[in-house]
Write an enzyme that holds these catalytic residues in place. Sequence first.
Site, PDB file in Angstrom:
ATOM      1  N   HIS A 196      35.290  17.909  42.616  1.00 38.63           N
ATOM      2  CA  HIS A 196      34.126  17.830  43.496  1.00 38.63           C
ATOM      3  C   HIS A 196      33.017  18.755  43.012  1.00 38.63           C
ATOM      4  O   HIS A 196      31.841  18.362  42.945  1.00 38.63           O
ATOM      5  CB  HIS A 196      34.528  18.188  44.921  1.00 38.63           C
ATOM      6  CG  HIS A 196      35.395  17.156  45.564  1.00 38.63           C
ATOM      7  ND1 HIS A 196      35.758  17.207  46.899  1.00 38.63           N
ATOM      8  CD2 HIS A 196      35.982  16.039  45.065  1.00 38.63           C
ATOM      9  CE1 HIS A 196      36.520  16.167  47.186  1.00 38.63           C
ATOM     10  NE2 HIS A 196      36.669  15.452  46.089  1.00 38.63           N
ATOM     11  N   SER A 214      35.622  10.765  43.397  1.00 38.42           N
ATOM     12  CA  SER A 214      34.943  11.812  44.165  1.00 38.42           C
ATOM     13  C   SER A 214      33.973  12.617  43.324  1.00 38.42           C
ATOM     14  O   SER A 214      32.924  13.040  43.816  1.00 38.42           O
ATOM     15  CB  SER A 214      35.983  12.736  44.807  1.00 38.42           C
ATOM     16  OG  SER A 214      36.835  12.014  45.665  1.00 38.42           O
TER      17      SER A 214
END
Length: 298
Positions: free
Chosen positions: A235, A189
Amino acid sequence: MTSQPPGEPGTQAIPTCYRHPDREAHVRCQRCERPICPDCMRDASVGFQCPDCVAEGNRTVRQAQAVFGGRAVTTPRVTWALLAVNILAYFVQSVSDQVLRDFAMYPAAVAYGGEWWRLITGAFLHSPLGSGGFALTHILFNMWALYAIGPELERRLGSTRFLALYLLSALGGSVAVYLLSAGFVVGASGAIYGLFGALFVVGRRLGYDVRGVIWLVGINVVITFAVPGISWQGHLGGLVTGAVISAVLVHAPARSRSAVQWAGCAAALLVLVAAVLLLPPFAFNDAAQIPDVFGYRG
Protein backbone atom coordinates in the site's frame (compact mmCIF):
# COMPACT_ATOMS: atom_id res chain seq x y z
CA MET A 1 -22.70 17.37 -92.79
CA THR A 2 -24.51 19.16 -90.03
CA SER A 3 -23.35 19.59 -86.44
CA GLN A 4 -25.58 19.36 -83.37
CA PRO A 5 -26.26 22.62 -81.53
CA PRO A 6 -24.55 22.95 -78.11
CA GLY A 7 -26.61 21.63 -75.23
CA GLU A 8 -28.30 18.81 -77.10
CA PRO A 9 -27.88 15.23 -75.84
CA GLY A 10 -24.72 13.51 -76.96
CA THR A 11 -22.69 16.68 -77.45
CA GLN A 12 -20.70 16.32 -74.15
CA ALA A 13 -18.91 13.31 -72.64
CA ILE A 14 -20.28 12.01 -69.36
CA PRO A 15 -17.67 12.57 -66.59
CA THR A 16 -16.28 9.54 -64.78
CA CYS A 17 -15.02 9.15 -61.22
CA TYR A 18 -11.34 10.04 -60.82
CA ARG A 19 -10.88 6.93 -58.65
CA HIS A 20 -13.13 4.60 -60.68
CA PRO A 21 -12.84 5.55 -64.37
CA ASP A 22 -15.45 2.96 -65.37
CA ARG A 23 -18.19 4.63 -63.29
CA GLU A 24 -20.25 7.69 -64.16
CA ALA A 25 -19.85 10.63 -61.81
CA HIS A 26 -22.49 13.34 -61.75
CA VAL A 27 -21.21 14.99 -58.54
CA ARG A 28 -17.99 16.93 -58.01
CA CYS A 29 -15.95 17.26 -54.82
CA GLN A 30 -16.69 20.61 -53.19
CA ARG A 31 -13.00 21.03 -52.37
CA CYS A 32 -11.03 19.92 -55.46
CA GLU A 33 -13.93 19.74 -57.97
CA ARG A 34 -12.93 16.31 -59.24
CA PRO A 35 -15.85 14.09 -60.29
CA ILE A 36 -16.76 11.37 -57.78
CA CYS A 37 -19.06 8.38 -57.94
CA PRO A 38 -21.52 7.46 -55.15
CA ASP A 39 -18.97 5.13 -53.50
CA CYS A 40 -16.46 7.96 -53.20
CA MET A 41 -18.86 10.61 -51.93
CA ARG A 42 -18.19 11.73 -48.35
CA ASP A 43 -20.64 14.01 -46.56
CA ALA A 44 -19.29 17.51 -45.95
CA SER A 45 -20.76 20.62 -44.36
CA VAL A 46 -21.84 21.65 -47.87
CA GLY A 47 -22.24 18.98 -50.53
CA PHE A 48 -19.74 16.13 -50.78
CA GLN A 49 -15.98 15.68 -50.75
CA CYS A 50 -13.72 13.00 -52.19
CA PRO A 51 -11.81 10.56 -49.91
CA ASP A 52 -8.47 12.27 -50.58
CA CYS A 53 -9.74 15.70 -49.52
CA VAL A 54 -11.38 14.23 -46.41
CA ALA A 55 -8.09 12.52 -45.41
CA GLU A 56 -6.13 15.73 -46.00
CA GLY A 57 -8.61 17.71 -43.93
CA ASN A 58 -8.38 15.22 -41.05
CA ARG A 59 -4.61 15.62 -40.95
CA THR A 60 -4.94 19.36 -40.45
CA VAL A 61 -7.58 19.13 -37.72
CA ARG A 62 -6.13 19.25 -34.24
CA GLN A 63 -7.18 16.25 -32.17
CA ALA A 64 -9.02 16.97 -28.93
CA GLN A 65 -6.82 16.33 -25.91
CA ALA A 66 -7.29 15.30 -22.31
CA VAL A 67 -6.53 17.93 -19.68
CA PHE A 68 -2.97 16.73 -19.11
CA GLY A 69 -2.12 15.48 -22.59
CA GLY A 70 -3.00 12.53 -24.77
CA ARG A 71 -6.17 12.09 -26.76
CA ALA A 72 -9.48 13.03 -25.21
CA VAL A 73 -11.21 10.08 -23.57
CA THR A 74 -14.93 9.56 -24.01
CA THR A 75 -15.04 5.90 -23.01
CA PRO A 76 -12.51 4.83 -20.33
CA ARG A 77 -11.51 1.65 -22.14
CA VAL A 78 -8.30 1.12 -20.14
CA THR A 79 -10.25 1.13 -16.88
CA TRP A 80 -12.73 -1.42 -18.21
CA ALA A 81 -9.88 -3.54 -19.59
CA LEU A 82 -8.07 -3.54 -16.23
CA LEU A 83 -11.29 -4.52 -14.47
CA ALA A 84 -11.77 -7.37 -16.91
CA VAL A 85 -8.20 -8.64 -16.55
CA ASN A 86 -8.38 -8.61 -12.74
CA ILE A 87 -11.72 -10.41 -12.66
CA LEU A 88 -10.61 -12.96 -15.27
CA ALA A 89 -7.41 -13.63 -13.31
CA TYR A 90 -9.47 -14.20 -10.17
CA PHE A 91 -11.60 -16.83 -11.90
CA VAL A 92 -8.50 -18.53 -13.31
CA GLN A 93 -6.75 -18.67 -9.93
CA SER A 94 -9.95 -20.04 -8.37
CA VAL A 95 -9.75 -22.98 -10.78
CA SER A 96 -6.04 -23.70 -10.32
CA ASP A 97 -3.90 -23.16 -7.21
CA GLN A 98 -0.84 -23.31 -9.45
CA VAL A 99 -1.58 -19.79 -10.66
CA LEU A 100 -0.83 -18.40 -7.19
CA ARG A 101 2.26 -20.56 -6.87
CA ASP A 102 3.68 -19.33 -10.16
CA PHE A 103 2.57 -15.70 -10.31
CA ALA A 104 2.00 -14.31 -6.77
CA MET A 105 4.44 -11.65 -5.59
CA TYR A 106 6.94 -13.62 -3.50
CA PRO A 107 10.21 -11.82 -2.61
CA ALA A 108 12.20 -15.03 -2.29
CA ALA A 109 11.24 -16.17 -5.78
CA VAL A 110 12.34 -12.81 -7.18
CA ALA A 111 15.56 -12.59 -5.17
CA TYR A 112 16.77 -16.18 -5.49
CA GLY A 113 14.77 -17.57 -8.41
CA GLY A 114 14.96 -14.65 -10.84
CA GLU A 115 11.18 -14.72 -11.31
CA TRP A 116 10.87 -11.02 -12.09
CA TRP A 117 7.42 -11.30 -13.62
CA ARG A 118 5.94 -11.69 -10.14
CA LEU A 119 6.52 -7.96 -9.58
CA ILE A 120 3.64 -7.30 -12.01
CA THR A 121 1.58 -10.48 -12.14
CA GLY A 122 1.05 -10.47 -8.39
CA ALA A 123 -0.84 -7.19 -8.78
CA PHE A 124 -3.53 -8.94 -10.86
CA LEU A 125 -4.21 -11.73 -8.36
CA HIS A 126 -6.20 -11.61 -5.12
CA SER A 127 -6.78 -13.57 -1.94
CA PRO A 128 -8.37 -16.89 -2.99
CA LEU A 129 -11.73 -18.08 -1.73
CA GLY A 130 -11.39 -20.28 1.31
CA SER A 131 -8.25 -18.53 2.53
CA GLY A 132 -10.15 -16.92 5.41
CA GLY A 133 -10.08 -13.30 6.53
CA PHE A 134 -11.24 -10.85 3.87
CA ALA A 135 -10.76 -13.12 0.84
CA LEU A 136 -13.77 -12.06 -1.25
CA THR A 137 -13.77 -8.52 0.16
CA HIS A 138 -10.21 -8.12 -1.13
CA ILE A 139 -11.06 -8.17 -4.84
CA LEU A 140 -14.46 -6.54 -4.35
CA PHE A 141 -12.97 -3.47 -2.68
CA ASN A 142 -10.13 -3.11 -5.19
CA MET A 143 -12.44 -3.44 -8.18
CA TRP A 144 -14.97 -1.04 -6.68
CA ALA A 145 -12.21 1.53 -6.15
CA LEU A 146 -10.96 1.07 -9.72
CA TYR A 147 -14.52 1.42 -11.05
CA ALA A 148 -15.16 4.53 -8.92
CA ILE A 149 -12.04 6.60 -9.57
CA GLY A 150 -10.45 5.02 -12.65
CA PRO A 151 -12.70 6.63 -15.29
CA GLU A 152 -12.23 10.14 -13.90
CA LEU A 153 -8.45 9.83 -13.80
CA GLU A 154 -8.35 8.27 -17.26
CA ARG A 155 -10.36 11.17 -18.69
CA ARG A 156 -8.05 13.71 -17.05
CA LEU A 157 -4.75 12.03 -17.90
CA GLY A 158 -5.55 10.25 -21.15
CA SER A 159 -5.69 6.48 -21.56
CA THR A 160 -2.01 5.78 -22.16
CA ARG A 161 -0.81 7.94 -19.29
CA PHE A 162 -3.43 6.43 -17.00
CA LEU A 163 -2.21 2.93 -17.89
CA ALA A 164 1.38 3.98 -17.15
CA LEU A 165 0.26 5.36 -13.78
CA TYR A 166 -1.56 2.14 -12.90
CA LEU A 167 1.25 -0.23 -13.89
CA LEU A 168 4.02 1.84 -12.29
CA SER A 169 2.00 2.12 -9.07
CA ALA A 170 1.51 -1.65 -9.10
CA LEU A 171 5.25 -2.11 -9.64
CA GLY A 172 6.05 0.38 -6.89
CA GLY A 173 3.91 -1.59 -4.46
CA SER A 174 5.63 -4.84 -5.44
CA VAL A 175 9.10 -3.32 -5.07
CA ALA A 176 8.21 -2.19 -1.55
CA VAL A 177 7.00 -5.71 -0.79
CA TYR A 178 10.22 -7.13 -2.22
CA LEU A 179 12.37 -4.91 -0.03
CA LEU A 180 10.38 -4.98 3.20
CA SER A 181 8.36 -8.19 3.33
CA ALA A 182 9.18 -11.90 3.42
CA GLY A 183 5.77 -13.45 2.73
CA PHE A 184 3.86 -13.85 -0.51
CA VAL A 185 1.52 -11.01 -1.46
CA VAL A 186 -1.28 -10.69 -4.00
CA GLY A 187 -3.67 -7.90 -4.90
CA ALA A 188 -4.16 -4.75 -6.95
CA SER A 189 -4.00 -2.66 -3.77
CA GLY A 190 -0.64 -1.12 -4.67
CA ALA A 191 -2.06 0.13 -7.95
CA ILE A 192 -5.29 1.28 -6.26
CA TYR A 193 -3.36 3.23 -3.63
CA GLY A 194 -1.40 4.75 -6.49
CA LEU A 195 -4.70 5.96 -7.94
CA PHE A 196 -5.60 7.39 -4.51
CA GLY A 197 -2.36 9.37 -4.54
CA ALA A 198 -3.01 10.50 -8.10
CA LEU A 199 -6.54 11.58 -7.27
CA PHE A 200 -5.14 13.86 -4.57
CA VAL A 201 -2.43 15.33 -6.84
CA VAL A 202 -4.80 15.86 -9.78
CA GLY A 203 -7.42 17.43 -7.51
CA ARG A 204 -4.90 19.87 -6.08
CA ARG A 205 -3.62 20.75 -9.54
CA LEU A 206 -7.15 21.53 -10.75
CA GLY A 207 -8.00 23.51 -7.63
CA TYR A 208 -10.60 21.08 -6.26
CA ASP A 209 -11.41 20.49 -2.60
CA VAL A 210 -9.37 17.38 -1.80
CA ARG A 211 -10.40 16.92 1.81
CA GLY A 212 -12.57 13.98 0.81
CA VAL A 213 -9.55 12.30 -0.79
CA ILE A 214 -7.51 12.88 2.37
CA TRP A 215 -10.23 11.21 4.43
CA LEU A 216 -10.39 8.33 1.96
CA VAL A 217 -6.64 7.73 2.12
CA GLY A 218 -6.59 8.19 5.90
CA ILE A 219 -9.35 5.64 6.50
CA ASN A 220 -7.63 3.11 4.28
CA VAL A 221 -4.29 3.66 6.00
CA VAL A 222 -5.95 2.96 9.36
CA ILE A 223 -7.52 -0.21 7.95
CA THR A 224 -4.15 -1.25 6.53
CA PHE A 225 -2.51 -1.26 9.96
CA ALA A 226 -5.55 -2.29 12.00
CA VAL A 227 -6.52 -5.42 10.07
CA PRO A 228 -4.01 -8.28 10.19
CA GLY A 229 -2.87 -9.86 6.97
CA ILE A 230 -2.83 -6.66 4.90
CA SER A 231 0.43 -5.70 3.21
CA TRP A 232 1.22 -2.19 4.38
CA GLN A 233 4.38 -2.35 2.30
CA GLY A 234 2.44 -2.74 -0.94
CA HIS A 235 0.00 0.00 0.00
CA LEU A 236 2.74 2.44 0.95
CA GLY A 237 4.84 1.70 -2.13
CA GLY A 238 1.87 2.12 -4.44
CA LEU A 239 0.72 5.34 -2.78
CA VAL A 240 4.13 7.02 -2.99
CA THR A 241 4.75 5.86 -6.56
CA GLY A 242 1.31 6.97 -7.73
CA ALA A 243 1.73 10.40 -6.14
CA VAL A 244 5.14 10.90 -7.75
CA ILE A 245 4.08 9.73 -11.21
CA SER A 246 0.92 11.83 -11.19
CA ALA A 247 2.90 14.89 -10.05
CA VAL A 248 5.14 14.47 -13.10
CA LEU A 249 2.12 14.07 -15.39
CA VAL A 250 0.14 17.08 -14.17
CA HIS A 251 2.99 19.54 -13.60
CA ALA A 252 4.86 18.95 -16.87
CA PRO A 253 5.24 22.23 -18.81
CA ALA A 254 2.78 22.62 -21.69
CA ARG A 255 5.47 23.34 -24.30
CA SER A 256 7.28 20.00 -23.84
CA ARG A 257 4.59 18.15 -21.93
CA SER A 258 4.77 14.74 -23.56
CA ALA A 259 8.57 14.58 -23.50
CA VAL A 260 8.74 15.49 -19.81
CA GLN A 261 5.90 13.14 -18.88
CA TRP A 262 7.36 10.08 -20.58
CA ALA A 263 10.89 10.89 -19.43
CA GLY A 264 9.56 11.07 -15.87
CA CYS A 265 7.77 7.72 -16.22
CA ALA A 266 10.91 6.14 -17.69
CA ALA A 267 13.02 7.53 -14.86
CA ALA A 268 10.62 6.13 -12.26
CA LEU A 269 10.73 2.73 -13.96
CA LEU A 270 14.53 2.76 -13.93
CA VAL A 271 14.60 3.65 -10.22
CA LEU A 272 12.21 0.81 -9.36
CA VAL A 273 14.15 -1.71 -11.43
CA ALA A 274 17.45 -0.52 -9.93
CA ALA A 275 16.02 -0.92 -6.43
CA VAL A 276 15.31 -4.58 -7.11
CA LEU A 277 18.64 -5.22 -8.81
CA LEU A 278 20.88 -3.35 -6.39
CA LEU A 279 19.19 -3.46 -2.98
CA PRO A 280 18.89 -6.65 -0.93
CA PRO A 281 15.54 -7.67 0.61
CA PHE A 282 15.69 -6.30 4.16
CA ALA A 283 13.20 -8.84 5.56
CA PHE A 284 15.71 -11.70 5.28
CA ASN A 285 19.45 -12.00 4.75
CA ASP A 286 19.74 -15.39 3.07
CA ALA A 287 17.70 -18.28 1.76
CA ALA A 288 17.68 -20.03 5.13
CA GLN A 289 15.51 -17.25 6.58
CA ILE A 290 12.87 -17.42 3.85
CA PRO A 291 9.42 -18.53 5.09
CA ASP A 292 8.44 -21.86 3.57
CA VAL A 293 5.57 -20.62 1.39
CA PHE A 294 4.35 -23.07 -1.26
CA GLY A 295 7.40 -25.23 -0.49
CA TYR A 296 9.73 -22.67 -2.10
CA ARG A 297 13.10 -21.91 -0.52
CA GLY A 298 15.01 -20.28 -3.32
